[in-house]
Design an enzyme around this catalytic site. Structure first.
Site, short mmCIF file in Angstrom:
data_model
loop_
_atom_site.label_atom_id
_atom_site.label_comp_id
_atom_site.label_asym_id
_atom_site.label_seq_id
_atom_site.Cartn_x
_atom_site.Cartn_y
_atom_site.Cartn_z
N GLY A 7 4.24 -6.16 25.96
CA GLY A 7 5.12 -7.22 25.47
C GLY A 7 4.39 -8.24 24.64
CB THR A 38 2.02 -8.63 19.27
OG1 THR A 38 0.87 -8.43 18.44
CG2 THR A 38 3.01 -9.52 18.54
CG ASN A 87 -3.60 -6.82 17.38
OD1 ASN A 87 -4.69 -7.37 17.34
ND2 ASN A 87 -3.34 -5.72 16.71
CB ALA A 93 5.04 -0.77 10.11
CB ALA A 94 5.00 -1.89 15.98
N GLY A 95 3.79 -4.27 14.31
CA GLY A 95 3.42 -5.69 14.18
C GLY A 95 4.06 -6.33 12.96
CG ASP A 96 3.14 -4.70 9.29
OD1 ASP A 96 2.25 -5.51 9.64
OD2 ASP A 96 2.90 -3.59 8.80
N GLY A 117 1.66 -4.95 22.48
CA GLY A 117 2.11 -3.56 22.51
C GLY A 117 3.01 -3.31 23.71
CG ASN A 138 4.84 -2.14 6.03
OD1 ASN A 138 5.32 -1.48 5.11
ND2 ASN A 138 3.76 -1.76 6.69
CG ASP A 179 3.90 6.21 13.24
OD1 ASP A 179 2.96 5.43 13.52
OD2 ASP A 179 4.10 6.67 12.11
CG ASN A 225 -1.85 -1.04 1.40
OD1 ASN A 225 -2.38 -1.54 0.41
ND2 ASN A 225 -2.11 -1.45 2.63
O1 RIB Z 1 0.61 -2.37 9.54
C1 RIB Z 1 0.79 -1.10 8.99
C2 RIB Z 1 0.26 -1.08 7.59
O2 RIB Z 1 -1.12 -1.29 7.63
C3 RIB Z 1 0.45 0.23 6.89
O3 RIB Z 1 1.67 0.34 6.20
C4 RIB Z 1 -0.77 0.31 5.98
O4 RIB Z 1 -0.47 0.24 4.63
C5 RIB Z 1 -1.65 -0.83 6.41
O5 RIB Z 1 -1.57 -1.89 5.56
#
Ligand code: RIB
Length: 297
Positions: A218, A213, A178, A242-245, A215, A41, A239, A9
Protein backbone atom coordinates in the site's frame (compact mmCIF):
# COMPACT_ATOMS: atom_id res chain seq x y z
CA UNK A 1 -5.39 22.18 -15.27
CA UNK A 2 -2.48 19.83 -14.52
CA UNK A 3 1.05 20.45 -15.83
CA UNK A 4 3.46 17.54 -16.15
CA UNK A 5 7.14 18.32 -16.71
CA UNK A 6 8.82 15.14 -17.78
CA UNK A 7 10.07 12.39 -20.02
CA UNK A 8 8.70 10.55 -23.04
CA UNK A 9 10.25 7.16 -23.89
CA UNK A 10 9.49 4.52 -26.44
CA UNK A 11 9.38 1.36 -24.31
CA UNK A 12 10.83 -1.85 -25.77
CA UNK A 13 9.36 -4.59 -23.60
CA UNK A 14 10.44 -8.24 -23.43
CA UNK A 15 8.94 -10.91 -21.18
CA UNK A 16 11.68 -12.89 -19.42
CA UNK A 17 11.50 -16.09 -17.35
CA UNK A 18 13.72 -14.29 -14.79
CA UNK A 19 15.93 -11.22 -14.71
CA UNK A 20 19.56 -11.82 -15.78
CA UNK A 21 22.46 -11.42 -13.37
CA UNK A 22 25.53 -9.42 -14.57
CA UNK A 23 27.29 -11.24 -17.40
CA UNK A 24 24.34 -13.52 -18.10
CA UNK A 25 22.15 -13.74 -21.22
CA UNK A 26 18.52 -14.75 -20.74
CA UNK A 27 16.28 -15.72 -23.66
CA UNK A 28 13.06 -13.69 -23.60
CA UNK A 29 9.79 -13.66 -25.52
CA UNK A 30 8.72 -11.46 -28.44
CA UNK A 31 9.50 -7.78 -28.01
CA UNK A 32 6.66 -5.24 -28.08
CA UNK A 33 6.85 -1.45 -28.30
CA UNK A 34 4.65 0.83 -26.19
CA UNK A 35 4.63 4.55 -25.57
CA UNK A 36 6.05 5.21 -22.11
CA UNK A 37 8.33 7.50 -20.13
CA UNK A 38 7.44 8.57 -16.62
CA UNK A 39 6.32 12.07 -17.61
CA UNK A 40 4.19 10.94 -20.54
CA UNK A 41 2.72 8.11 -18.44
CA UNK A 42 1.76 10.53 -15.66
CA UNK A 43 0.21 12.89 -18.22
CA UNK A 44 -1.79 10.12 -19.92
CA UNK A 45 -2.90 8.70 -16.56
CA UNK A 46 -4.19 12.11 -15.49
CA UNK A 47 -5.94 12.70 -18.83
CA UNK A 48 -7.68 9.28 -18.81
CA UNK A 49 -8.86 9.98 -15.26
CA UNK A 50 -10.52 13.24 -16.31
CA UNK A 51 -7.76 15.84 -15.95
CA UNK A 52 -7.04 18.63 -18.39
CA UNK A 53 -3.30 18.12 -18.90
CA UNK A 54 -0.34 19.92 -20.51
CA UNK A 55 2.98 18.09 -20.99
CA UNK A 56 6.29 19.98 -21.05
CA UNK A 57 9.09 17.86 -22.47
CA UNK A 58 11.43 17.05 -25.35
CA UNK A 59 11.59 14.41 -28.05
CA UNK A 60 14.12 13.98 -30.86
CA UNK A 61 13.52 14.23 -34.58
CA UNK A 62 13.33 10.48 -35.26
CA UNK A 63 10.33 8.25 -35.97
CA UNK A 64 9.82 7.59 -32.26
CA UNK A 65 9.28 11.33 -31.72
CA UNK A 66 6.14 11.29 -33.86
CA UNK A 67 4.88 8.10 -32.21
CA UNK A 68 5.34 9.54 -28.73
CA UNK A 69 3.77 12.92 -29.51
CA UNK A 70 0.81 11.28 -31.26
CA UNK A 71 0.23 8.91 -28.33
CA UNK A 72 -0.16 11.70 -25.76
CA UNK A 73 -2.12 13.94 -28.15
CA UNK A 74 -4.58 11.12 -28.78
CA UNK A 75 -5.40 11.25 -25.06
CA UNK A 76 -6.16 14.97 -25.24
CA UNK A 77 -2.88 16.08 -23.65
CA UNK A 78 -1.78 19.59 -24.69
CA UNK A 79 1.61 19.29 -26.42
CA UNK A 80 2.18 22.98 -27.21
CA UNK A 81 5.29 22.80 -24.99
CA UNK A 82 6.63 19.52 -26.35
CA UNK A 83 9.81 20.56 -28.18
CA UNK A 84 11.99 18.67 -30.67
CA UNK A 85 15.78 18.41 -30.33
CA UNK A 86 17.60 17.88 -33.65
CA UNK A 87 20.31 15.23 -33.88
CA UNK A 88 19.33 13.43 -30.66
CA UNK A 89 17.27 10.24 -30.34
CA UNK A 90 13.93 10.29 -28.57
CA UNK A 91 14.15 8.61 -25.17
CA UNK A 92 13.88 4.84 -25.08
CA UNK A 93 13.49 2.32 -22.28
CA UNK A 94 14.56 -1.34 -22.40
CA UNK A 95 12.17 -3.21 -20.11
CA UNK A 96 12.22 -6.84 -19.00
CA UNK A 97 9.15 -8.23 -17.21
CA UNK A 98 9.25 -11.53 -15.28
CA UNK A 99 6.26 -13.86 -14.72
CA UNK A 100 5.46 -12.13 -11.39
CA UNK A 101 5.02 -8.83 -13.20
CA UNK A 102 8.23 -7.34 -11.77
CA UNK A 103 10.26 -5.27 -14.20
CA UNK A 104 13.81 -4.09 -14.64
CA UNK A 105 14.34 -1.01 -16.78
CA UNK A 106 17.26 0.66 -18.53
CA UNK A 107 16.45 4.17 -19.72
CA UNK A 108 18.36 5.92 -22.49
CA UNK A 109 17.09 9.47 -21.91
CA UNK A 110 18.10 10.95 -25.29
CA UNK A 111 16.14 14.16 -25.87
CA UNK A 112 14.70 14.06 -22.32
CA UNK A 113 18.16 14.97 -21.03
CA UNK A 114 18.09 18.17 -23.13
CA UNK A 115 15.08 19.68 -21.33
CA UNK A 116 16.20 23.00 -19.82
CA UNK A 117 15.12 25.61 -17.32
CA UNK A 118 14.53 27.86 -20.34
CA UNK A 119 12.02 25.31 -21.69
CA UNK A 120 10.12 25.59 -18.42
CA UNK A 121 10.31 29.38 -18.45
CA UNK A 122 8.80 29.27 -21.95
CA UNK A 123 5.88 27.38 -20.38
CA UNK A 124 5.65 29.77 -17.40
CA UNK A 125 2.03 30.65 -18.15
CA UNK A 126 0.98 26.98 -18.07
CA UNK A 127 2.96 26.28 -14.90
CA UNK A 128 1.62 29.36 -13.19
CA UNK A 129 -2.01 28.51 -14.01
CA UNK A 130 -1.81 24.78 -13.22
CA UNK A 131 -3.64 23.65 -10.09
CA UNK A 132 -1.12 20.82 -9.81
CA UNK A 133 2.35 20.45 -11.37
CA UNK A 134 3.88 16.96 -11.49
CA UNK A 135 7.65 16.36 -11.69
CA UNK A 136 9.89 13.28 -11.81
CA UNK A 137 13.60 12.60 -12.37
CA UNK A 138 13.97 11.49 -15.99
CA UNK A 139 14.70 15.10 -17.00
CA UNK A 140 17.53 17.35 -15.73
CA UNK A 141 17.32 18.85 -12.24
CA UNK A 142 17.53 22.37 -13.66
CA UNK A 143 14.21 21.85 -15.45
CA UNK A 144 12.54 20.49 -12.31
CA UNK A 145 13.88 23.31 -10.13
CA UNK A 146 12.69 25.96 -12.62
CA UNK A 147 9.27 24.32 -12.97
CA UNK A 148 8.80 24.12 -9.20
CA UNK A 149 9.70 27.82 -8.87
CA UNK A 150 7.21 28.79 -11.58
CA UNK A 151 4.37 26.53 -10.40
CA UNK A 152 1.36 28.48 -9.14
CA UNK A 153 -0.41 25.48 -7.57
CA UNK A 154 0.42 22.27 -5.73
CA UNK A 155 3.78 20.70 -6.69
CA UNK A 156 3.92 16.88 -6.65
CA UNK A 157 7.45 15.49 -7.06
CA UNK A 158 8.01 11.81 -7.81
CA UNK A 159 11.80 11.30 -7.30
CA UNK A 160 11.90 8.45 -9.82
CA UNK A 161 14.10 6.90 -10.94
CA UNK A 162 16.22 6.89 -7.79
CA UNK A 163 19.37 8.89 -8.46
CA UNK A 164 21.93 9.24 -5.64
CA UNK A 165 22.82 12.80 -4.79
CA UNK A 166 19.88 14.51 -6.50
CA UNK A 167 18.52 17.42 -4.49
CA UNK A 168 14.72 17.65 -4.95
CA UNK A 169 13.31 21.10 -5.77
CA UNK A 170 12.73 23.32 -2.74
CA UNK A 171 9.10 24.14 -3.52
CA UNK A 172 7.55 20.67 -3.27
CA UNK A 173 4.19 20.20 -1.55
CA UNK A 174 3.87 16.43 -1.92
CA UNK A 175 6.88 14.14 -2.36
CA UNK A 176 6.01 10.65 -3.70
CA UNK A 177 8.98 8.23 -3.43
CA UNK A 178 8.92 4.45 -3.29
CA UNK A 179 11.14 2.59 -0.83
CA UNK A 180 14.23 2.66 -3.09
CA UNK A 181 13.81 6.33 -3.94
CA UNK A 182 13.33 7.16 -0.26
CA UNK A 183 16.60 5.37 0.53
CA UNK A 184 18.41 7.30 -2.23
CA UNK A 185 17.05 10.61 -0.92
CA UNK A 186 17.94 9.99 2.70
CA UNK A 187 21.14 7.96 2.32
CA UNK A 188 19.64 5.20 4.46
CA UNK A 189 19.33 1.45 3.66
CA UNK A 190 16.14 0.54 1.76
CA UNK A 191 13.48 0.48 4.51
CA UNK A 192 11.39 -2.67 4.93
CA UNK A 193 8.80 -2.35 7.71
CA UNK A 194 6.31 0.51 8.02
CA UNK A 195 8.22 1.79 11.06
CA UNK A 196 11.48 1.79 9.05
CA UNK A 197 9.75 3.64 6.20
CA UNK A 198 8.39 6.23 8.64
CA UNK A 199 11.81 6.65 10.24
CA UNK A 200 13.48 7.16 6.84
CA UNK A 201 10.77 9.60 5.70
CA UNK A 202 11.30 11.52 8.95
CA UNK A 203 14.82 12.36 7.74
CA UNK A 204 13.42 14.28 4.76
CA UNK A 205 13.18 18.00 5.13
CA UNK A 206 11.45 20.56 2.99
CA UNK A 207 8.51 18.69 1.44
CA UNK A 208 5.13 19.53 2.98
CA UNK A 209 3.83 15.97 2.87
CA UNK A 210 5.34 12.62 1.93
CA UNK A 211 3.47 9.71 0.36
CA UNK A 212 5.67 6.60 0.24
CA UNK A 213 4.33 4.06 -2.25
CA UNK A 214 4.92 0.51 -1.01
CA UNK A 215 3.67 -1.72 -3.85
CA UNK A 216 1.81 -4.67 -2.34
CA UNK A 217 2.03 -3.03 1.11
CA UNK A 218 0.00 0.00 0.00
CA UNK A 219 1.33 3.39 0.99
CA UNK A 220 2.38 5.47 3.97
CA UNK A 221 1.17 9.04 4.14
CA UNK A 222 3.06 11.47 6.39
CA UNK A 223 1.70 14.96 6.82
CA UNK A 224 3.07 17.06 9.67
CA UNK A 225 3.01 14.77 12.70
CA UNK A 226 0.20 12.62 11.24
CA UNK A 227 1.02 9.19 9.86
CA UNK A 228 -1.44 6.97 8.00
CA UNK A 229 -0.88 3.53 6.46
CA UNK A 230 -3.27 2.75 3.60
CA UNK A 231 -3.22 -0.95 2.61
CA UNK A 232 -3.02 -1.99 -1.04
CA UNK A 233 -6.01 -3.23 -3.03
CA UNK A 234 -5.82 -6.99 -3.58
CA UNK A 235 -5.07 -7.65 -7.26
CA UNK A 236 -3.13 -10.21 -9.29
CA UNK A 237 -0.39 -8.12 -10.97
CA UNK A 238 0.80 -9.06 -14.46
CA UNK A 239 3.08 -6.03 -15.02
CA UNK A 240 3.88 -3.32 -12.49
CA UNK A 241 5.43 -0.99 -15.10
CA UNK A 242 4.02 2.56 -14.74
CA UNK A 243 2.06 1.79 -11.54
CA UNK A 244 3.92 4.62 -9.79
CA UNK A 245 3.27 6.94 -12.73
CA UNK A 246 -0.41 6.03 -12.66
CA UNK A 247 -0.48 6.79 -8.93
CA UNK A 248 1.05 10.24 -9.45
CA UNK A 249 -1.26 11.11 -12.36
CA UNK A 250 -4.32 10.04 -10.36
CA UNK A 251 -3.12 11.89 -7.26
CA UNK A 252 -2.76 15.05 -9.36
CA UNK A 253 -6.30 14.76 -10.74
CA UNK A 254 -7.83 14.24 -7.31
CA UNK A 255 -5.84 17.10 -5.74
CA UNK A 256 -6.79 19.40 -8.65
CA UNK A 257 -10.44 18.52 -7.94
CA UNK A 258 -10.00 19.69 -4.34
CA UNK A 259 -9.89 16.32 -2.57
CA UNK A 260 -7.82 16.01 0.60
CA UNK A 261 -4.43 14.33 0.34
CA UNK A 262 -5.79 11.23 2.11
CA UNK A 263 -8.79 10.98 -0.25
CA UNK A 264 -6.55 11.59 -3.26
CA UNK A 265 -4.03 8.96 -2.11
CA UNK A 266 -6.74 6.29 -1.57
CA UNK A 267 -8.22 6.94 -5.03
CA UNK A 268 -4.77 6.95 -6.66
CA UNK A 269 -4.00 3.65 -4.91
CA UNK A 270 -7.02 2.09 -6.66
CA UNK A 271 -6.00 3.46 -10.06
CA UNK A 272 -2.44 2.17 -9.62
CA UNK A 273 -3.63 -1.28 -8.50
CA UNK A 274 -5.79 -1.53 -11.61
CA UNK A 275 -2.86 -0.56 -13.83
CA UNK A 276 -0.80 -3.51 -12.55
CA UNK A 277 -3.41 -5.98 -13.86
CA UNK A 278 -2.58 -5.09 -17.48
CA UNK A 279 0.68 -5.19 -19.47
CA UNK A 280 2.65 -2.19 -20.70
CA UNK A 281 3.05 1.39 -19.52
CA UNK A 282 0.49 3.62 -21.25
CA UNK A 283 -1.68 0.69 -22.40
CA UNK A 284 -2.18 -0.26 -18.74
CA UNK A 285 -3.43 3.12 -17.51
CA UNK A 286 -7.11 3.02 -16.53
CA UNK A 287 -9.94 5.40 -17.45
CA UNK A 288 -12.00 7.05 -14.74
CA UNK A 289 -15.08 4.85 -15.14
CA UNK A 290 -12.88 1.77 -14.73
CA UNK A 291 -11.49 3.08 -11.44
CA UNK A 292 -14.98 3.89 -10.16
CA UNK A 293 -16.19 0.40 -11.13
CA UNK A 294 -13.11 -1.16 -9.46
CA UNK A 295 -13.88 0.70 -6.24
CA UNK A 296 -17.48 -0.61 -6.24
CA UNK A 297 -16.42 -4.28 -6.58
O1 RIB B 1 7.71 4.11 -14.88
C1 RIB B 1 7.69 3.35 -16.04
C2 RIB B 1 8.48 4.03 -17.11
O2 RIB B 1 9.82 4.09 -16.71
C3 RIB B 1 8.49 3.32 -18.43
O3 RIB B 1 7.43 3.68 -19.28
C4 RIB B 1 9.86 3.65 -18.99
O4 RIB B 1 9.82 4.45 -20.11
C5 RIB B 1 10.60 4.32 -17.86
O5 RIB B 1 10.64 5.67 -18.01
Amino acid sequence: MIAVVGSLNLDLVTPVPRHPVPGETVLGGDIVEHPGGKGANQAVAAARLGGQVALIGRVGEDDAAGVMAAAVRAEGVDTAHLARTPGVPTGRALIAVNPSGENSIIVSPGANSRLTAADCRAAADVLNRAKVTVLQQEVPDEANHAAAELAGGIVVHNPAPAVEGVVPPRHVDVLVPNRTELAALTGTPVPDTIDEVAAAAGKLSGAGAVVVTLGGDGLLLLEGTARLHIPAFAVQPVDTTAAGDCFCGALAVALAEGRTLEQAARWACAAAALSTTRPGAQPSLPHRDEVEAFLKR
